[in-house]
Design a protein around this motif. Sequence first.
Motif, short mmCIF file in Angstrom:
data_model
loop_
_atom_site.label_atom_id
_atom_site.label_comp_id
_atom_site.label_asym_id
_atom_site.label_seq_id
_atom_site.Cartn_x
_atom_site.Cartn_y
_atom_site.Cartn_z
N SER A 723 -47.96 -3.02 -10.09
CA SER A 723 -48.18 -2.98 -8.64
C SER A 723 -49.64 -2.96 -8.23
N ASP A 724 -50.51 -2.52 -9.14
CA ASP A 724 -51.93 -2.45 -8.78
C ASP A 724 -52.72 -3.64 -9.31
N ALA A 725 -52.02 -4.69 -9.75
CA ALA A 725 -52.67 -5.82 -10.42
C ALA A 725 -52.43 -7.14 -9.69
N ALA A 726 -53.28 -8.12 -10.00
CA ALA A 726 -53.08 -9.51 -9.58
C ALA A 726 -52.92 -10.34 -10.85
N VAL A 727 -51.98 -11.26 -10.84
CA VAL A 727 -51.65 -12.03 -12.05
C VAL A 727 -51.62 -13.52 -11.71
N VAL A 728 -52.20 -14.33 -12.60
CA VAL A 728 -52.14 -15.80 -12.50
C VAL A 728 -51.21 -16.29 -13.59
N LEU A 729 -50.24 -17.14 -13.21
CA LEU A 729 -49.31 -17.72 -14.18
C LEU A 729 -49.41 -19.24 -14.09
N VAL A 735 -48.91 -23.40 -10.48
CA VAL A 735 -49.71 -22.22 -10.81
C VAL A 735 -49.39 -21.16 -9.76
N PHE A 736 -48.97 -19.99 -10.21
CA PHE A 736 -48.55 -18.91 -9.31
C PHE A 736 -49.58 -17.78 -9.34
N ILE A 737 -49.85 -17.24 -8.18
CA ILE A 737 -50.72 -16.06 -8.06
C ILE A 737 -49.87 -14.95 -7.43
N TRP A 738 -49.73 -13.85 -8.16
CA TRP A 738 -48.88 -12.74 -7.73
C TRP A 738 -49.75 -11.51 -7.48
N LEU A 739 -49.62 -10.93 -6.28
CA LEU A 739 -50.35 -9.72 -5.93
C LEU A 739 -49.40 -8.54 -5.87
N GLY A 740 -49.66 -7.51 -6.66
CA GLY A 740 -48.84 -6.30 -6.60
C GLY A 740 -48.95 -5.62 -5.25
N ALA A 741 -47.89 -4.92 -4.84
CA ALA A 741 -47.83 -4.31 -3.51
C ALA A 741 -48.94 -3.28 -3.31
N GLU A 742 -49.22 -2.50 -4.33
CA GLU A 742 -50.26 -1.48 -4.21
C GLU A 742 -51.63 -2.11 -4.00
N LEU A 743 -51.90 -3.20 -4.72
CA LEU A 743 -53.16 -3.92 -4.55
C LEU A 743 -53.22 -4.60 -3.18
N ALA A 744 -52.11 -5.22 -2.78
CA ALA A 744 -52.07 -5.95 -1.51
C ALA A 744 -52.34 -5.04 -0.32
N ALA A 745 -52.02 -3.75 -0.46
CA ALA A 745 -52.24 -2.81 0.64
C ALA A 745 -53.72 -2.49 0.85
N GLN A 746 -54.55 -2.80 -0.15
CA GLN A 746 -55.99 -2.56 -0.04
C GLN A 746 -56.67 -3.87 0.35
N GLU A 747 -56.92 -4.02 1.64
CA GLU A 747 -57.31 -5.31 2.21
C GLU A 747 -58.52 -5.93 1.51
N GLY A 748 -59.61 -5.21 1.40
CA GLY A 748 -60.81 -5.76 0.81
C GLY A 748 -60.64 -6.10 -0.66
N SER A 750 -57.82 -6.60 -2.35
CA SER A 750 -56.85 -7.67 -2.59
C SER A 750 -57.45 -9.03 -2.25
N ALA A 751 -58.30 -9.11 -1.22
CA ALA A 751 -58.94 -10.38 -0.86
C ALA A 751 -59.85 -10.85 -1.98
N ALA A 752 -60.60 -9.93 -2.57
CA ALA A 752 -61.50 -10.29 -3.67
C ALA A 752 -60.70 -10.75 -4.89
N PRO A 772 -51.29 -29.51 -9.89
CA PRO A 772 -50.17 -28.59 -9.65
C PRO A 772 -50.21 -27.98 -8.26
N ARG A 773 -49.05 -27.47 -7.85
CA ARG A 773 -49.03 -26.61 -6.66
C ARG A 773 -49.67 -25.28 -7.06
N ILE A 774 -50.47 -24.72 -6.17
CA ILE A 774 -51.01 -23.38 -6.38
C ILE A 774 -50.43 -22.49 -5.29
N LEU A 775 -49.53 -21.60 -5.69
CA LEU A 775 -48.79 -20.77 -4.74
C LEU A 775 -49.16 -19.31 -4.93
N ALA A 776 -49.45 -18.63 -3.83
CA ALA A 776 -49.79 -17.20 -3.89
C ALA A 776 -48.80 -16.41 -3.03
N PHE A 777 -48.39 -15.24 -3.53
CA PHE A 777 -47.46 -14.40 -2.78
C PHE A 777 -47.56 -12.95 -3.25
#
Length: 847
Positions: A723-729, A735-748, A750-752, A772-777
């Motif tokens: 939950s505190d991590a960002a992952v690229v697959l 190509v998928f970019i996944w943001l954990g909920a705990e990280l996403a709640a920290q605006e600055g 998570s943006a970085a 490829p498609r590059i999808l973030a969620f």
Amino acid sequence: MANRQQSSSGYPSTATPNLDTKLGAPSFPSPPSSSPSRPRFPPPPLIQSNQIPSPSIKTPNLPSPANGIRAGSPVPHMSTPPGPPVFSSPLQPAAVPFRTSPATPQPVAYSSGSSLPTSSPPPRFFKWIAHKVLKQKKLASAPSLGFGVLVSPGQDVSPGPQIIQRDPHRCHNCGAYANLYCNILLGSGQWQCVVCRNLNGSEGEYIAPSKEELQNLPELSSPLVDFVQTGNKRPGFLPVSESRISAPVVLVIDECLDEQHLQHLQSSLHAFVDSLPPTTRLGIVLYGRTVSVYDFSEESTASADVLSGDKSPSEDALRALIYGTGIYLSPIHASLPVAHAILSSLRAYKLNLPEVSRDRCLGTAVEVALAIIQGPSAEMSRGVVKRAGGNSRIIVCAGGPCTYGPGSVPHSLAHPNYPHLEKTALKWMENLGREAHSRNTVVDILCAGTCPARVPVLQPLAKSSGGVLILHDDFGEAFGVNLQRASTRAAGSHGLLEIRCSDNILVSQVVGPGEEAHTDSHESFKSNSALAIQMLSVEETQSFALFMEPRGDIKSDFVYFQFAIQYSNIYQADITRVITVRLPTVDSISTYLESVQDEVAAVLIGKRTLLRAKNFSDALDMQVTIDERIKDVASKFGSQVPKSKFYRYPKELSLLPELLFHLRRGPLLGNILGHEDERSVLRSLFLNASFDLSLRMLAPRCLMHREGGTFEELPAYDLAMQSDAAVVLDHGTDVFIWLGAELAAQEGKSAAALAACRTLAEELTELRFPAPRILAFKEGSSQARYFVSRLIPAHKDPPYEQEARFPQLRTLTAEQRTKLKSSFIHFDEPSFCEWMRNLKVLPPEPS
């Protein structure tokens, strides 16, 4: 006669972003048996063509002499795109800054005092399943593992190969080329062929006082040489830069688009024409119920000649068009404002009809585009006479199926005669693609939007011309990138690949973008047993999968393979690239297994398996085939656990089962993709893709963002969803970019992290084609399921198993472990370890 239509350029300009061919004895396998009790992998037919382009190519901006060859230097060549680094062991995570491209290949070094250099051809040309060959036929031919190689004929090397501007010495018996492994009689200059052992003369050229003297001859000192002919053998031959720059690109654009789709397409097209080199000749054709060919001589308005779309254009209509006063192919440097004006003048579809019911004469439009590329004997453009043709490219921008004119299908699948009409349309499209190929023109079809494109009908047009069909969600960023990469990726034309093997080794099957070469397309020798493949296009990162087997036990200490690639390069020089490979033979199974490359084996198995997965029902059968392969390898090369029905998988192949598990459950064979069109396009791409792209499509690569902008590579397990991590697959075409909920709640923060992940994704795929498609969620969003479905559900394994295979867990606190465990939703799909045990095979120990 063509009719003339005009419209003012009032739109604001924006620039925002199977063929199954049989050779010899092999034949089609019988349908898979319903019983899973025995191995189910008989060899498919020998040559299977499934067209795919490969990652984009950048052309070096270098001055060149008139014949395209610089004396004393390599043939002008394309830059090598960075491939994704190989997947490392799950037990070796390294939190270091991620490196997006491999080191530049080093020069092949040879000792001047050595008569037999030990160096091999650059590894980018070949990916062998093993670096040694088993002598025993029975084991070497085991269908569960097999022996083979991935060959990339259009691959570039750095530094370039040595150039020989004379005819090669060839074996009079089998046609093989003289090479560094030949035995040479210094007194007479005779050389012995490594393929058939025949003794041949060299017209005195190989007479020398010592072997060291022969090292001055490139073919006797290097495993890779280029024989170059630059003579004018073709009418209309143009020296160098003109031949490269004059190759035209014709855009064939669907005019049946709604406003939103049209705006995205216009943005992509404006950016595309801005990206073209100034000397590129551009043509623009629109199609709906009619075909509009735009005239670049009209600078104040967007003006087009119009032909009927209900039938193929007549010779009279084409003659009136081509010999008229209009200019339909014009260099960008002279016509960029006109091109933008034409694109800005496009209008949305006006009739109140659903997308699928609109008339689109795509087939007729491609015929017209071919005609204007072909032109008269010499095409007049801005007063400069240039030869038409060369490495020409037609790029179709389609928002729906061909439903009008030749090659069309009914609007509705419920049409009572749809199957017959589809079969007729498919054959017509295939013939049109072959006609384009015969005119050295590649047809790429880029589809986008929500209207089904009827892929089975359009695919043969792209495939038989040497092009590609790609599906996009919309006409936005990925579509625009693919437009640009499609127009620059070709490396050559008129490609022919010949393979010769020593010691009675047979090439039993070929998978890739080619077809059987006709007997008159290559030279005949007394006993020419070479397999010859006509390449539909010559591109830097496409590949052929070759499967081989010995006809009997091998007695020699070494076996030899020679590959001859004949093609015309972008400067229209005729190249014959000869690569000779020597591999040692062994009796020991363990020695052989130690030389097996797990990732190459997985890709080759994947291509052989996907060849038979022609629909979703076949794909389910092929999942069972993967299971049988695992069990067969364990029983043949592993060992049985004492007093148990379980087998131990051979430790030398410890990475292979997990790669095959990804193949089994991923988009290629699993049920991740919802529509058969998507699966068909993905399958076609995979079968012809380079090794790097094939590996990523088969098994995703998982990278976790760390503090300071570094990335840690981890196994593609759901345990990475912290939950505190960002992952690229990276999964090849997505190509998928996944943001954990705990990280996403920290605006600055998570943006970085998101910015760093996007940068990494773009660097990983900088030259990949298709883009490829590059999808973030974010964690918990509905789109996150696309990410979760690609990861192995390792959370189902016991804690000790998780830590052994995903050691990053040891860095988590007890609270973090508990939170991670509670975040998973239970479902029935097995983990990798559960799947292996269900097959009565122990999962390989992490290495």
